[in-house]
Design a protein around this motif. Structure first.
Motif, mmCIF file in Angstrom:
data_model
loop_
_atom_site.group_PDB
_atom_site.id
_atom_site.type_symbol
_atom_site.label_atom_id
_atom_site.label_comp_id
_atom_site.label_asym_id
_atom_site.label_seq_id
_atom_site.Cartn_x
_atom_site.Cartn_y
_atom_site.Cartn_z
ATOM 1 N N ASP A 145 0.799 -1.229 0.000
ATOM 2 C CA ASP A 145 0.000 0.000 0.000
ATOM 3 C C ASP A 145 0.827 1.273 0.000
ATOM 4 O O ASP A 145 0.287 2.342 -0.278
ATOM 5 C CB ASP A 145 -0.930 0.019 1.212
ATOM 6 C CG ASP A 145 -1.887 -1.161 1.218
ATOM 7 O OD1 ASP A 145 -2.419 -1.477 0.144
ATOM 8 O OD2 ASP A 145 -2.071 -1.759 2.286
ATOM 9 N N HIS A 146 2.099 1.190 0.333
ATOM 10 C CA HIS A 146 2.905 2.396 0.483
ATOM 11 C C HIS A 146 4.260 2.230 -0.185
ATOM 12 O O HIS A 146 4.728 1.114 -0.411
ATOM 13 C CB HIS A 146 3.103 2.734 1.965
ATOM 14 C CG HIS A 146 1.839 3.094 2.674
ATOM 15 N ND1 HIS A 146 1.072 2.173 3.333
ATOM 16 C CD2 HIS A 146 1.191 4.274 2.789
ATOM 17 C CE1 HIS A 146 0.005 2.759 3.848
ATOM 18 N NE2 HIS A 146 0.050 4.031 3.526
ATOM 19 N N ALA A 183 1.566 6.648 -1.592
ATOM 20 C CA ALA A 183 0.596 5.562 -1.652
ATOM 21 C C ALA A 183 0.709 4.842 -2.990
ATOM 22 O O ALA A 183 1.106 5.426 -4.004
ATOM 23 C CB ALA A 183 -0.816 6.110 -1.475
ATOM 24 N N GLU A 241 -1.499 3.411 -5.814
ATOM 25 C CA GLU A 241 -2.871 3.571 -6.280
ATOM 26 C C GLU A 241 -2.971 3.052 -7.714
ATOM 27 O O GLU A 241 -2.371 3.629 -8.625
ATOM 28 C CB GLU A 241 -3.303 5.043 -6.241
ATOM 29 C CG GLU A 241 -3.221 5.686 -4.863
ATOM 30 C CD GLU A 241 -3.588 7.159 -4.883
ATOM 31 O OE1 GLU A 241 -4.081 7.635 -5.929
ATOM 32 O OE2 GLU A 241 -3.362 7.840 -3.867
ATOM 33 N N GLY A 242 -3.699 1.972 -7.902
ATOM 34 C CA GLY A 242 -3.879 1.432 -9.252
ATOM 35 C C GLY A 242 -2.582 1.098 -9.944
ATOM 36 O O GLY A 242 -2.453 1.294 -11.161
ATOM 37 N N VAL A 269 2.039 7.253 -5.912
ATOM 38 C CA VAL A 269 1.474 8.601 -5.897
ATOM 39 C C VAL A 269 1.895 9.310 -4.616
ATOM 40 O O VAL A 269 1.780 8.756 -3.513
ATOM 41 C CB VAL A 269 -0.068 8.551 -5.994
ATOM 42 C CG1 VAL A 269 -0.638 9.963 -6.077
ATOM 43 C CG2 VAL A 269 -0.503 7.731 -7.208
ATOM 44 N N ARG A 288 1.396 12.992 -2.617
ATOM 45 C CA ARG A 288 0.507 14.142 -2.585
ATOM 46 C C ARG A 288 0.959 15.166 -1.549
ATOM 47 O O ARG A 288 1.582 14.833 -0.549
ATOM 48 C CB ARG A 288 -0.923 13.691 -2.279
ATOM 49 C CG ARG A 288 -1.477 12.682 -3.276
ATOM 50 C CD ARG A 288 -2.894 12.249 -2.901
ATOM 51 N NE ARG A 288 -3.407 11.207 -3.784
ATOM 52 C CZ ARG A 288 -3.986 11.414 -4.956
ATOM 53 N NH1 ARG A 288 -4.137 12.660 -5.396
ATOM 54 N NH2 ARG A 288 -4.416 10.413 -5.701
ATOM 55 N N THR A 340 0.451 10.874 1.487
ATOM 56 C CA THR A 340 -0.600 9.986 1.001
ATOM 57 C C THR A 340 -1.949 10.671 0.874
ATOM 58 O O THR A 340 -2.905 10.051 0.404
ATOM 59 C CB THR A 340 -0.754 8.774 1.934
ATOM 60 O OG1 THR A 340 -1.074 9.228 3.256
ATOM 61 C CG2 THR A 340 0.540 7.969 1.978
ATOM 62 N N TRP A 383 2.606 11.524 -9.804
ATOM 63 C CA TRP A 383 2.202 10.169 -10.182
ATOM 64 C C TRP A 383 3.342 9.558 -10.985
ATOM 65 O O TRP A 383 3.824 10.160 -11.950
ATOM 66 C CB TRP A 383 0.955 10.198 -11.059
ATOM 67 C CG TRP A 383 -0.304 10.639 -10.387
ATOM 68 C CD1 TRP A 383 -1.302 9.844 -9.889
ATOM 69 C CD2 TRP A 383 -0.734 11.997 -10.178
ATOM 70 N NE1 TRP A 383 -2.312 10.619 -9.368
ATOM 71 C CE2 TRP A 383 -1.991 11.943 -9.527
ATOM 72 C CE3 TRP A 383 -0.184 13.245 -10.441
ATOM 73 C CZ2 TRP A 383 -2.702 13.087 -9.163
ATOM 74 C CZ3 TRP A 383 -0.884 14.385 -10.087
ATOM 75 C CH2 TRP A 383 -2.135 14.305 -9.458
ATOM 76 N N SER A 398 -6.044 14.598 -12.313
ATOM 77 C CA SER A 398 -5.216 13.487 -11.875
ATOM 78 C C SER A 398 -4.249 13.077 -12.975
ATOM 79 O O SER A 398 -4.633 12.949 -14.140
ATOM 80 C CB SER A 398 -6.105 12.291 -11.507
ATOM 81 O OG SER A 398 -5.332 11.112 -11.383
ATOM 82 N N ALA A 417 -2.941 10.211 -13.287
ATOM 83 C CA ALA A 417 -2.880 8.754 -13.367
ATOM 84 C C ALA A 417 -2.924 8.239 -14.797
ATOM 85 O O ALA A 417 -2.160 7.339 -15.166
ATOM 86 C CB ALA A 417 -4.011 8.143 -12.545
ATOM 87 N N GLN A 435 -13.502 10.817 -13.814
ATOM 88 C CA GLN A 435 -13.129 11.842 -12.845
ATOM 89 C C GLN A 435 -13.871 13.163 -13.067
ATOM 90 O O GLN A 435 -13.646 14.131 -12.351
ATOM 91 C CB GLN A 435 -11.617 12.101 -12.909
ATOM 92 C CG GLN A 435 -10.765 10.874 -12.633
ATOM 93 C CD GLN A 435 -10.973 10.322 -11.237
ATOM 94 O OE1 GLN A 435 -11.047 11.066 -10.265
ATOM 95 N NE2 GLN A 435 -11.077 9.006 -11.133
#
Length: 512
Positions: free
Chosen positions: A6-7, A20, A22-23, A27, A29, A59, A95, A126, A128, A431
């Protein structure tokens, strides 16, 4: 660098960060790039962040820059910034496919918002999709906007630090990216800066700025309002005086004692004072102060310092519909009102002739349609074409496009309005579910066009050439063919797509 499911931890020069996963992307923040501009640092140039010790959690999004906010949103975008807001907002988000040594191209996104709204952490911005689809490292930034970013006070004491605090923020962010992005898997020598609307003005200002020399490889300018006349110091100080009166303060020191909420409230009053019929409202503007900004950003892109930068520039077919088409007062505009407005640009003797030219260009046009086409030309399309012409004449790379796909939202009154290309370029409609202006688009047409645009943006970031196998050949703009890519349900490269507007408004500098 270490990972868990997760991190992820990274160790850039600024200090250790915990991000974090993410997908499948790492990422990070709310990473601070400058000191908080609070207290005595309010209305001072951005100062580099000193870094931190220990592990900083990255995160969760940080606060956005203070701005006006309506909980009910608006009928076009549905809102362009949401709480929390705080002056301590000079942060960026990152990202990346992996914080490794791959040295991927870097895309830095600068949000627009009429110099008064927006946030780098809005879901629609985003990074991403660009990171995942293009194997890019993407950075979005927050910077000071509204009165906190754009008020100008002249010399303060014995030192003239200039104005444009927004620009000092962005320069600090760009420097932070240059110095730290390799730790996130990015290549500090392949940075593309992209922005839309006010963010495109920022992008141009950075590209031509002496303090940004060598930091930017490419720029993407989406709907830059280069037709704005930017004030010099004396003219801007008149606006500052009006703002001080609205805020109930006699000088900058008294303003520094006020809470930011009061400053935003006074800005709303300046909106009303600076409005003119038939003009896009801009209570706050960049100032050509001779210290932080020496020339119009459009002119800066023609100078030697920006000569080697690859440029993509474009506009939407009906930019002005964003701000005017849903206003009942403008919808009821008369021929006489619009002719008078045309006279302010072209002069009285030819105003009727210009009106007729706009009518011919849009059969069945109402007076309101003529007005919106005029504003689109003045503020966006013609200045963008002039910039493309000037760079082409100098043998410098430039790619031009027009976004033409109309939205059926609001009975079709918006057309291909300002901001409509954003979710297509990012290809992330999930989004933008809050945005009324996307209602009714055919999913097949929408998604096909988004894929084509998104891949073109990725190709440009990676190579300086937006061509990819899924689209027609897109040649650079030159003064012979004037190739302009038309993004519509069918994507087509056309010669001199904006020719009627170009000829009607005649020759001139990009900032004319």
């Amino acid at each position: 660098m270490s990972h868990s499911p997760d991190h992820v931890l990274v160790d850039p020069p600024a200090g250790r960060l915990r991000g974090a996963v993410e997908g499948g992307l790492a990422v990070f923040r709310a990473v601070p790039y400058a000191e908080p501009p609070v207290g005595d640092l309010r209305w001072r140039p951005a100062r580099p962040h000193p870094g931190w010790s220990g592990v900083r959690d990255a995160t969760a999004d940080g606060p956005s820059a203070p701005q006006m906010y309506r909980e009910e949103g608006d009928p076009v975008l549905g809102g362009h910034g949401s709480p929390p807001f705080d002056e301590d907002c000079l942060t960026l988000n990152i990202w990346t496919p992996a914080p490794d040594a791959a040295r991927r191209p870097v895309l830095v996104w600068i949000h627009g918002g009429g110099f008064v709204s927006g946030s780098g952490s809005l879901p629609g911005y985003s990074g991403a999709t660009f990171a995942r689809d293009g194997d890019l490292v993407v950075v979005s930034i927050n910077y000071r906007i509204g009165p906190l970013g754009y008020l100008y006070f002249g010399p303060q004491g014995d030192v003239d630090e200039g104005g444009n605090h927004w620009l000092t923020d962005q320069l600090a962010a760009l420097r932070w990216v240059k110095e730290n992005i390799a730790s996130f898997g990015g290549d500090p020598d392949r940075i593309t800066v992209a922005g839309q609307s006010g963010g495109a003005v920022s992008t141009a200002a950075l590209a031509g700025h002496p303090r940004a020399q060598g930091l930017i490889r490419r720029v993407i300018l989406q709907s830059p309002p280069f037709g704005l006349e930017l004030p010099g110091p004396d003219e801007y100080l008149e606006r500052t005086a009006a703002y001080l009166d609205l805020a109930g303060a006699k000088d900058v020191d008294e303003l520094r004692a006020l809470p930011w909420q009061a400053l935003i409230g006074a800005g709303a009053g300046l909106f009303a004072q600076t409005m003119r019929w038939g003009y896009w409202p801009t209570p706050f503007l960049p100032v050509i102060d001779g210290v932080t900004l020496h020339q119009h950003p459009a002119e800066a892109l023609l100078r030697a310092g920006a000569a080697g930068i690859d440029v993509m520039i474009g506009w939407t077919r009906e930019e002005a519909n964003f701000g005017f088409a849903l206003d009942e007062g403008y919808a009821a505009a008369t021929r006489d009102q619009v002719t008078d407005r045309i006279a302010e640009t072209f002069g009285g003797p030819v105003a009727a002739e210009v009106y007729a030219a706009y009518e011919r260009a849009r059969p069945g046009a109402r007076a309101a349609d003529v007005l919106m086409d005029l504003i689109t030309d003045e503020l966006f399309r013609v200045p963008a074409v002039r910039l493309a012409e000037a760079r082409a004449e100098a043998g410098r790379p430039v790619w031009a496009y027009q976004f033409d796909l109309p939205t059926p939202a609001h009975e079709g009154r918006l057309g291909a309005a300002h901001c409509l290309e954003l979710p297509f370029a990012f290809d992330n409609f999930d989004q933008w579910s809050h945005a009324p202006f996307l209602a009714g688009l055919d999913p097949a047409v929408r998604d096909g066009l988004a894929h084509t645009m998104h891949e073109a943006w990725i190709a440009f970031v990676r190579s300086g050439d937006p061509n990819h196998p899924g689209m027609p050949t897109w040649d650079p703009y030159d003064t012979r063919t004037r190739t302009t890519m038309r993004f519509d349900s069918v994507v087509t490269a056309l010669g001199d797509l904006a020719g009627a507007s170009r000829l009607l408004h005649g020759p001139g500098s990009p900032s004319a």
